[in-house]
Design a protein around this motif. Sequence first.
Motif, PDB file in Angstrom:
ATOM      1  N   HIS A  67       0.831  -1.208   0.000  1.00 48.61           N
ATOM      2  CA  HIS A  67       0.000   0.000   0.000  1.00 48.61           C
ATOM      3  C   HIS A  67       0.862   1.253   0.000  1.00 48.61           C
ATOM      4  N   LYS A  68       0.488   2.228  -0.832  1.00 54.04           N
ATOM      5  CA  LYS A  68       1.196   3.509  -0.878  1.00 54.04           C
ATOM      6  C   LYS A  68       0.301   4.659  -0.438  1.00 54.04           C
ATOM      7  N   GLU A  69      -0.933   4.697  -0.957  1.00 55.51           N
ATOM      8  CA  GLU A  69      -1.805   5.844  -0.675  1.00 55.51           C
ATOM      9  C   GLU A  69      -3.234   5.501  -1.062  1.00 55.51           C
ATOM     10  N   THR A  70      -4.199   6.091  -0.351  1.00 51.69           N
ATOM     11  CA  THR A  70      -5.608   5.972  -0.704  1.00 51.69           C
ATOM     12  C   THR A  70      -6.133   7.365  -1.003  1.00 51.69           C
ATOM     13  N   LEU A  71      -6.766   7.496  -2.156  1.00 50.50           N
ATOM     14  CA  LEU A  71      -7.305   8.776  -2.609  1.00 50.50           C
ATOM     15  C   LEU A  71      -8.781   8.632  -2.949  1.00 50.50           C
ATOM     16  N   PRO A  72      -9.552   9.714  -2.791  1.00 50.19           N
ATOM     17  CA  PRO A  72     -10.946   9.661  -3.233  1.00 50.19           C
ATOM     18  C   PRO A  72     -11.000   9.620  -4.759  1.00 50.19           C
ATOM     19  N   MET A  73     -12.049   9.030  -5.271  1.00 43.56           N
ATOM     20  CA  MET A  73     -12.264   9.057  -6.720  1.00 43.56           C
ATOM     21  C   MET A  73     -12.500  10.519  -7.120  1.00 43.56           C
ATOM     22  N   PRO A  74     -12.075  10.914  -8.296  1.00 43.53           N
ATOM     23  CA  PRO A  74     -12.368  12.276  -8.750  1.00 43.53           C
ATOM     24  C   PRO A  74     -13.877  12.542  -8.655  1.00 43.53           C
ATOM     25  N   GLY A  75     -14.229  13.660  -8.080  1.00 43.41           N
ATOM     26  CA  GLY A  75     -15.631  13.989  -7.858  1.00 43.41           C
ATOM     27  C   GLY A  75     -16.096  13.636  -6.459  1.00 43.41           C
TER      28      GLY A  75
END
Length: 81
Positions: A67-75
């Motif tokens: 695991h490196k990073e968790t990001l929200p989906m665009p929008g």
Amino acid sequence: MDLLGSLGGSPAAAEIQCSRKGCRNAASHQLLWNNPKIHTPDRRKIWLACEEHRDWLETYLKERLLHKETLPMPGNEGESK
């Protein structure tokens, strides 16, 4: 010849789905990861996660040190855990 156009409608946009096996929910997060044994350090692979499976997929990647990073989906930037 345009086969899709001949069906009387435009093709539906593909819904972005969770990467968890068997899940058909819409993805709300991107889990960025890489396998240092086979990927360069800057390479990022992406799994998509719905709210229900985000923790499970993160845990799976973290236990394997991928695991490196968790990001929200665009929008979905305003949504958080």
